[in-house]
Design an enzyme around this catalytic site. Structure first.
Site, mmCIF file in Angstrom:
data_model
loop_
_atom_site.group_PDB
_atom_site.id
_atom_site.type_symbol
_atom_site.label_atom_id
_atom_site.label_comp_id
_atom_site.label_asym_id
_atom_site.label_seq_id
_atom_site.Cartn_x
_atom_site.Cartn_y
_atom_site.Cartn_z
ATOM 1 N N TYR A 136 0.810 -1.211 0.000
ATOM 2 C CA TYR A 136 0.000 0.000 0.000
ATOM 3 C C TYR A 136 0.848 1.268 0.000
ATOM 4 O O TYR A 136 0.469 2.269 -0.598
ATOM 5 C CB TYR A 136 -0.898 0.049 1.257
ATOM 6 C CG TYR A 136 -2.255 -0.557 1.095
ATOM 7 C CD1 TYR A 136 -2.393 -1.917 0.824
ATOM 8 C CD2 TYR A 136 -3.400 0.207 1.236
ATOM 9 C CE1 TYR A 136 -3.645 -2.485 0.701
ATOM 10 C CE2 TYR A 136 -4.661 -0.357 1.114
ATOM 11 C CZ TYR A 136 -4.774 -1.694 0.844
ATOM 12 O OH TYR A 136 -6.018 -2.252 0.717
ATOM 13 N N LYS A 188 2.492 -15.223 3.036
ATOM 14 C CA LYS A 188 2.719 -16.006 1.820
ATOM 15 C C LYS A 188 4.216 -16.318 1.779
ATOM 16 O O LYS A 188 4.930 -15.999 0.815
ATOM 17 C CB LYS A 188 2.239 -15.190 0.604
ATOM 18 C CG LYS A 188 2.239 -15.941 -0.701
ATOM 19 C CD LYS A 188 1.145 -17.004 -0.812
ATOM 20 C CE LYS A 188 1.277 -17.765 -2.116
ATOM 21 N NZ LYS A 188 0.382 -18.951 -2.172
ATOM 22 N N ASP A 220 -3.644 -18.052 0.923
ATOM 23 C CA ASP A 220 -4.628 -18.735 0.068
ATOM 24 C C ASP A 220 -5.377 -19.801 0.872
ATOM 25 O O ASP A 220 -6.599 -19.912 0.800
ATOM 26 C CB ASP A 220 -3.977 -19.321 -1.200
ATOM 27 C CG ASP A 220 -2.682 -20.062 -0.938
ATOM 28 O OD1 ASP A 220 -2.169 -20.015 0.203
ATOM 29 O OD2 ASP A 220 -2.171 -20.708 -1.865
ATOM 30 N N ASP A 244 -6.724 -6.650 3.991
ATOM 31 C CA ASP A 244 -7.799 -5.978 3.250
ATOM 32 C C ASP A 244 -8.723 -7.031 2.639
ATOM 33 O O ASP A 244 -9.938 -6.964 2.767
ATOM 34 C CB ASP A 244 -7.188 -5.092 2.156
ATOM 35 C CG ASP A 244 -8.264 -4.361 1.357
ATOM 36 O OD1 ASP A 244 -9.192 -3.820 1.977
ATOM 37 O OD2 ASP A 244 -8.179 -4.368 0.119
ATOM 38 N N ASP A 248 -12.666 -8.499 4.058
ATOM 39 C CA ASP A 248 -13.886 -8.487 3.251
ATOM 40 C C ASP A 248 -14.476 -9.896 3.145
ATOM 41 O O ASP A 248 -15.688 -10.081 3.208
ATOM 42 C CB ASP A 248 -13.616 -7.948 1.834
ATOM 43 C CG ASP A 248 -13.892 -6.455 1.736
ATOM 44 O OD1 ASP A 248 -13.786 -5.769 2.781
ATOM 45 O OD2 ASP A 248 -14.217 -5.972 0.633
HETATM 46 C C1 IPM Z 1 -10.584 -0.716 3.682
HETATM 47 C C2 IPM Z 1 -10.762 -0.124 2.311
HETATM 48 C C3 IPM Z 1 -9.554 0.766 1.997
HETATM 49 C C4 IPM Z 1 -8.335 -0.128 1.996
HETATM 50 C C5 IPM Z 1 -9.688 1.584 0.699
HETATM 51 C C6 IPM Z 1 -10.926 2.458 0.725
HETATM 52 C C7 IPM Z 1 -8.482 2.388 0.422
HETATM 53 O O1 IPM Z 1 -10.932 -1.120 1.363
HETATM 54 O O2 IPM Z 1 -10.546 0.045 4.657
HETATM 55 O O3 IPM Z 1 -10.466 -1.937 3.765
HETATM 56 O O4 IPM Z 1 -8.004 -0.736 0.972
HETATM 57 O O5 IPM Z 1 -7.677 -0.225 3.028
HETATM 58 MG MG MG Z 2 -11.036 -3.073 2.143
#
Ligand code: IPM
Ligand code: MG
Length: 354
Positions: A136, A188, A220, A244, A248
């Site tokens: 990042y 990884k 993975d 990240d 999700d």
């Molecule tokens: C999160 C989001 C952010 C990230 C984006 C909005 C930059 O996806 O907080 O997980 O990738 O960290």
């Molecule tokens: Mg995110």
């Protein structure tokens, strides 16, 4: 208690409004709120997604309550001016290197998870994601390669110092949880040097914590295991990019994105905790903005995390969490949960149950 409130874009303002009302209902001593613009709205008003005034306000407070950023009007802007840069800038400037994302299936909401109910109900983990390093924030660039084609790069790296400090947060978090101190570090290391340094450092850091039951998993495989056998996880410790993606994945497994809070903390001490930024993990949802359709529970639960980590107020944090759980048990449901209750109505329902 000085708190910067940065509502941002889309549904950010409505969900933070309800969360602030919950905070105010607790009658805390010397609560002072400061407002700031962030994201697309800040770009429109000040020409920057993260104006310096906003950063100054955040720095002068003990905690930040953040709504969401993201605005389709800004999609065509150059990267540095896009709303997402606001949250990345806040993380970096405020040195919020540790992101805590709890993912759990609330009792009675197992059917919302895409997992089988008997598996879903065992899902209760905390993802501890490193937030200011990795690919990042590495060197990045773009050039025209020798064959005339466009090429882009982003450098992935972790230093021992960066890994050690996030590992300590994971160990502390595991200890604070009710179950045994299980930490699974995800990397990884079969492919990446960065991950080898990560793994060696995490092992070394765990050496002085005999109560921590540490395991390691490739990312993975971790993605597969979170879905197939979530019960094995207590705390997951991982880097910025993997965190990240896995967070999700974990929230999709929970099935109710409108219920999940997060905390981003650093080292800076406040009177009774550490400075932190608190935000729901859902985004700005521009399609339903301003229609009172958003579920403010994730932001309300983020306030609970704020009280716990930045103000040492475990009692009030638990009161909020119990009020949300009670509201859910009483059938209060936002559209995200297939219900009809509006944003204000849900906020009020939680306040009544505090
Ligand atoms: C999160 C989001 C952010 C990230 C984006 C909005 C930059 O996806 O907080 O997980 O990738 O960290
Ligand atoms: Mg995110």
């Amino acid at each position: 208690m000085k708190i910067a409130v940065l509502p941002g874009d889309g549904i950010g303002p409505e969900v933070t409004r309800e969360a602030v009302k919950v905070l105010e209902a607790l009658d805390l001593p010397r609560l002072t709120l400061f407002d700031g613009d962030v994201g697309g709205i800040a770009y429109k008003r000040h020409g920057q997604p993260l104006p310096s005034e906003t950063l100054t306000i955040a720095q002068s407070c003990d905690a930040v309550l953040f709504g969401a950023v993201g605005d389709p009007d800004c999609d065509k802007l150059e990267r540095a001016l896009r709303p997402e840069q606001a949250i990345l800038g806040l993380r970096k400037h405020l040195d919020l290197f540790a992101n805590l994302r709890p993912a759990k299936v609330f009792a009675g909401l197992e059917h919302l998870s895409p997992l089988k109910p008997e598996i879903a109900k065992t899902l209760d983990m905390m993802i501890v994601r490193e937030l200011t390093g990795d690919v990042y924030f590495g060197d990045k660039g773009e050039k025209v390669a020798n064959d005339g084609s466009q090429e882009g790069w982003d450098m992935m790296s972790y230093s021992e110092t960066e890994v050690r400090r996030i590992a300590q947060v994971a160990f502390r978090t595991a200890r604070a949880g009710d179950d045994k101190c299980r930490v699974c570090s995800v990397d990884k290391a079969n492919v990446l040097e960065t991950s080898q340094v990560w793994r060696d450092t995490v092992k070394d850091a765990a050496g002085s914590h005999p109560d921590i039951e540490l395991s390691h998993m490739y990312v993975d495989n971790a993605a597969m295991q979170i879905i197939s056998n979530p019960a094995q996880f207590g705390v997951i410790l991982t880097g910025n990019l993997f965190g990240d993606i896995l967070s999700d994945l974990a929230s999709a497994a929970v099935g109710s994105i409108g219920l999940l809070p997060s905390a981003s903390i650093g080292d800076r001490k406040t009177d009774h905790g550490v400075f932190g930024l608190y935000e729901p993990i859902h985004g700005s949802a521009p399609d339903i903005a301003g229609q009172c359709k958003a579920n403010p529970m994730a932001t309300i639960l983020s306030v609970a995390m704020m009280l716990r980590y930045s103000f040492g107020r475990e009692n009030e944090a638990a009161r909020i969490e119990m009020a949300v759980e009670k509201a859910l048990a009483d059938g209060i449901r936002g559209g995200d949960l297939g219900g009809e209750h509006g944003c204000e109505e849900i906020g009020e329902a939680v306040r009544e149950r505090l």
